[in-house]
Design an enzyme around this catalytic site. Structure first.
Site, PDB file in Angstrom:
ATOM      1  N   HIS A  34     -60.993  42.931  23.762  1.00  0.00           N
ATOM      2  CA  HIS A  34     -61.519  41.901  22.876  1.00  0.00           C
ATOM      3  C   HIS A  34     -60.406  41.133  22.170  1.00  0.00           C
ATOM      4  O   HIS A  34     -60.487  39.914  22.018  1.00  0.00           O
ATOM      5  CB  HIS A  34     -62.437  42.553  21.838  1.00  0.00           C
ATOM      6  CG  HIS A  34     -63.094  41.589  20.911  1.00  0.00           C
ATOM      7  ND1 HIS A  34     -64.110  40.749  21.302  1.00  0.00           N
ATOM      8  CD2 HIS A  34     -62.882  41.330  19.595  1.00  0.00           C
ATOM      9  CE1 HIS A  34     -64.503  40.017  20.274  1.00  0.00           C
ATOM     10  NE2 HIS A  34     -63.768  40.351  19.229  1.00  0.00           N
ATOM     11  N   HIS A  81     -70.253  36.471  19.641  1.00  0.00           N
ATOM     12  CA  HIS A  81     -70.693  37.649  18.898  1.00  0.00           C
ATOM     13  C   HIS A  81     -71.820  38.288  19.696  1.00  0.00           C
ATOM     14  O   HIS A  81     -72.957  38.385  19.246  1.00  0.00           O
ATOM     15  CB  HIS A  81     -71.132  37.271  17.478  1.00  0.00           C
ATOM     16  CG  HIS A  81     -70.426  38.058  16.427  1.00  0.00           C
ATOM     17  ND1 HIS A  81     -71.036  38.560  15.314  1.00  0.00           N
ATOM     18  CD2 HIS A  81     -69.125  38.451  16.332  1.00  0.00           C
ATOM     19  CE1 HIS A  81     -70.166  39.214  14.566  1.00  0.00           C
ATOM     20  NE2 HIS A  81     -68.995  39.161  15.170  1.00  0.00           N
ATOM     21  N   ARG A 102     -64.870  30.534   9.102  1.00  0.00           N
ATOM     22  CA  ARG A 102     -63.611  30.933   8.447  1.00  0.00           C
ATOM     23  C   ARG A 102     -62.404  30.619   9.318  1.00  0.00           C
ATOM     24  O   ARG A 102     -61.312  30.351   8.800  1.00  0.00           O
ATOM     25  CB  ARG A 102     -63.660  32.417   8.079  1.00  0.00           C
ATOM     26  CG  ARG A 102     -64.633  32.724   6.965  1.00  0.00           C
ATOM     27  CD  ARG A 102     -64.438  34.131   6.410  1.00  0.00           C
ATOM     28  NE  ARG A 102     -64.577  35.147   7.448  1.00  0.00           N
ATOM     29  CZ  ARG A 102     -65.743  35.621   7.892  1.00  0.00           C
ATOM     30  NH1 ARG A 102     -66.883  35.153   7.405  1.00  0.00           N
ATOM     31  NH2 ARG A 102     -65.784  36.554   8.818  1.00  0.00           N
ATOM     32  N   ASP A 103     -62.566  30.645  10.635  1.00  0.00           N
ATOM     33  CA  ASP A 103     -61.478  30.180  11.501  1.00  0.00           C
ATOM     34  C   ASP A 103     -61.127  28.733  11.174  1.00  0.00           C
ATOM     35  O   ASP A 103     -59.955  28.334  11.215  1.00  0.00           O
ATOM     36  CB  ASP A 103     -61.885  30.284  12.973  1.00  0.00           C
ATOM     37  CG  ASP A 103     -61.844  31.713  13.501  1.00  0.00           C
ATOM     38  OD1 ASP A 103     -61.228  32.573  12.840  1.00  0.00           O
ATOM     39  OD2 ASP A 103     -62.414  31.966  14.567  1.00  0.00           O
TER      40      ASP A 103
END
Length: 700
Positions: A34, A81, A102-103
């Site tokens: 991941h 997700h 938030r990225d």
């Protein structure tokens, strides 16, 4: 948590000793599929990522591109997700939104739009509907609460997602060059400051969890690996981030996502080729007696890590307090290793670059996907039209997008339901619009991964073109099954190659993205799924919508196609065929047609082919009468084409360098009349709407 034997040997060699438990857990997560893209890293070099517009390309939290003719920069990123959304569809999807927002904040940008690409099992499956309902509610509640409109996306159903749905979310933001921030730490001696929610035990091992197949008991056994979101804290974090940037208090930033604090802080200093000394006891916590590993790896949401000059720490703390956010000075940037202390002892002491970048690539065996045979059904025209118009994959997505606030922010000028979203760039003051398209069709890539992925690029570019927009950049979310299966990995390889070539063909750099593998369960692997989000721009020229005006001739820009592979037609009626070869040359032609003064309506060819495109253009007041040479021409989903209603078909044909086929004419009777050979079928607007209302009808 435990490292595999070969990875443990590498860690021991790098450290010169056995790792501590906290180090072993940190390496396991940061070296997971991941986080480290071990099976896909070697394939990603196929993508071109440079252009004159690109300011920040792959490797940061989001990419940054310049909008031509303005002083504005657009950020764009996409995340998956998937596993969390199967275990807990509401929280899994909601926190997916929070993470990609938030990225955007990490780059110094303000989020202005979201797009979601959602993939579920067969619509007739009760569990698939449960997942759809929960995912849409999670995205809606979180996005609406933080005030970021969800303006684009797609919803697809395919039996490959029965045991493993996909939730891919993209976010677009705005920033100017003077406010641009990156994740790379800059200066030894600067402080690392954690702002946002308190740290709990939620999401522990999330990165590792996302790097394994879903087990049959995942909905219960893996529940602790799913994070829980708080959109109201996220909204405060968005505004606090703006204030910190207004006051020039941020040197570098990274949001806390996969692998939590350990992931964010080690990646920041690794990118700057520096180190850090962190005191884990200093982290503000919401649960008692948390140990070092839990503090390092918990994926509690709504948290940001900032690099701050020592003189500015008090100012940052004051801003956090003003917005009722927690704030901890957790350490500082150094020139040495990445070091974490807890309870007076050193629990992590490793080179940051080894943690962030040291995972070895994995060579996976693969088999070349085989093209399907041609075995086409031959139904009556009315049977075929009704079956395709009634299919969930051609249904109206109104049930989905009406739950989203797509007007918040007062920028949305092209709304869900059109080919692409349009967002007014008020800051440019010249009518410039930012355009956004996102999605993929798993039927296409399940049929032929290379051709289907290539077509995905052409399809998204055609969506923008139908809105009069030109692509600036793309980000991808490359979803696949278990890469250790040669058939699965062969399909994934072909998908990546096809998407890279397709993006090259539409002259669009791929500036970032996400890889999600091990989307596999007891029901089998997913279809290779190349979600693409393309951001573009349009100058002040207005363009029509997709609804017919009832006052012009109808032409097909790009001409007829023949292949039926991957189509809803074959899904509904049975049979197999090869996927048609998409021609990227049609993209520019569609854009030119959309921006002509004599164009009244334009709508691109996609799911369901020409039949569904025409049906979607029909309104209660305007219809269409067309003649089509065969069922393949009516139902082929080959992209790079569009239906155009025009006042001057001759002039349009003369202006374009691609085939332009006359279909018939628009009418004012609100019906669709289609003739194939000697058979004519007519459906009125109410019947079409009823056919296409299957999702709302079953779920309301």
């Amino acid at each position: 948590m435990s490292l595999g034997d070969s990875d443990r040997e590498r860690v021991v060699a790098a450290l010169g000793r056995d790792p501590t438990p906290a180090e072993a857990a940190l390496f396991e997560n940061l070296w997971s599929e991941h986080c480290a893209y071990r099976s896909s890293r070697s394939l990603l070099s196929a993508f071109d990522s440079d252009s004159e517009a690109v300011v920040v390309g792959p490797g940061d939290d989001a990419a940054v591109v310049r909008v031509p003719g303005t002083d504005q920069l657009v950020t764009v990123g996409v995340e998956s997700h998937n596993h969390p959304s199967y275990v807990d569809p509401y929280d899994g999807a909601a926190t997916g939104v929070g993470g990609i927002v938030r990225d955007t904040l990490s780059m110094g940008a303000y989020p202005i739009a979201l797009a979601d690409a959602l993939y579920f099992g067969d619509f007739d499956d009760e569990h698939a509907r449960y997942l759809l309902d929960g995912v849409v509610e999670g995205i809606s509640d979180y996005g609406n609460a933080i005030g970021v409109p969800t303006v684009a996306g797609a919803t697809q159903f395919h039996d490959g997602y029965t045991g493993n749905p996909l939730v891919n979310v993209a976010c677009v933001g705005l920033v100017t060059e003077d406010r641009l921030v990156t994740a790379a730490a800059k200066s030894p001696g600067n402080k690392l400051v954690l702002v946002g929610n308190a740290t709990g035990r939620d999401g522990l091992g999330g990165a590792s969890f996302a790097s394994e197949d879903l087990a049959e008991d995942a909905e219960t056994a893996d529940r602790p690996a799913v994070q829980v979101g708080d959109p109201y804290t996220e909204k405060l974090l968005i505004e606090a981030n703006e204030t910190l940037l207004d006051r020039d208090l941020v040197v570098a930033a990274r949001d806390l996502g996969a692998a939590g604090l350990g992931g964010a802080s080690s990646e920041m200093v690794a990118q700057g080729e520096l180190g850090a000394r962190i005191t884990l006891d200093a982290v503000h916590q919401r649960e008692p007696e948390m140990n070092a590993m839990e503090i390092l790896l918990a994926e509690s949401q709504e948290r940001m890590c900032y690099e701050v000059a020592p003189a500015d720490v008090d100012a940052v703390r004051e801003v956090a307090t003003r917005y009722d956010l927690g704030c901890s000075v957790i350490g500082e940037v150094t020139t040495g290793n990445y070091v974490c202390e807890f309870d007076g002892e050193t629990v992590v002491d490793a080179p940051a670059t080894v943690l962030a970048d040291g995972a070895p690539a994995t060579d996976q065996p693969s088999t070349v996907p085989q093209a399907p045979a041609t075995d086409r059904p031959d139904p009556a025209l009315g049977t075929a039209i009704d079956a395709v118009l009634s299919a969930p994959n051609t249904a109206s997505n109104e049930w989905v997008y009406r739950q989203y606030d797509h007007e918040v922010g007062a920028r949305t000028v092209q709304r869900p339901g059109e080919d692409a979203a349009g967002l007014a760039l008020h800051e440019a003051d010249d009518g410039t619009t930012v355009a956004l398209s996102a999605g993929a069709n798993p039927g296409w890539t399940a049929c032929q991964p290379y051709a289907g992925a290539y077509a995905t690029a052409v399809e998204n570019a055609t969506n923008l073109a139908a809105a009069g927009a030109e692509p600036l950049a793309a980000v991808d979310c490359l979803n696949g099954g278990n890469p250790e299966d040669p058939d699965v990995y062969g399909g994934f390889e072909a998908m990546v190659a096809g998407l890279a070539d397709g993006c090259r063909a539409i002259d669009t750099p791929v500036v970032g993205g996400n890889v999600s593998l091990y989307n596999d369960s007891a029901t089998g692997p997913i279809a290779p799924t190349p979600t693409l989000a393309v951001v573009g721009y349009r100058d002040q020229h207005p363009v029509p919508g997709s609804g017919l005006a009832g006052d012009g001739d109808l032409v097909l820009v790009g001409g007829h196609a023949d292949g039926l592979g991957g189509s809803v037609y074959l899904q509904a009626l049975g049979g197999t065929d090869q996927f048609p070869a998409a021609d990227a040359a049609g993209v520019d032609a569609v854009r030119e047609a959309a921006t002509r003064a004599d164009t009244l309506a334009v709508h691109d060819i996609s799911d369901g082919g020409l039949a569904v495109t025409l049906a979607e253009m029909v309104t209660a007041d305007a219809g269409a009468t067309v003649t089509v040479p065969g069922l393949a021409a009516l139902f082929s989903e080959c992209p790079g084409r569009a239906v155009v209603e025009t006042r001057d078909a001759d002039a349009l044909q003369a202006a374009l360098d691609v085939p332009v086929v006359r279909l018939g004419s628009a009418t004012t009777d609100g019906t669709l009349s289609v003739t194939v050979d000697d058979e004519t079928v007519t459906r009125d607007a109410a019947t079409i709407r009823d056919h296409r209302g299957v999702i709302a009808r079953e779920l309301d």
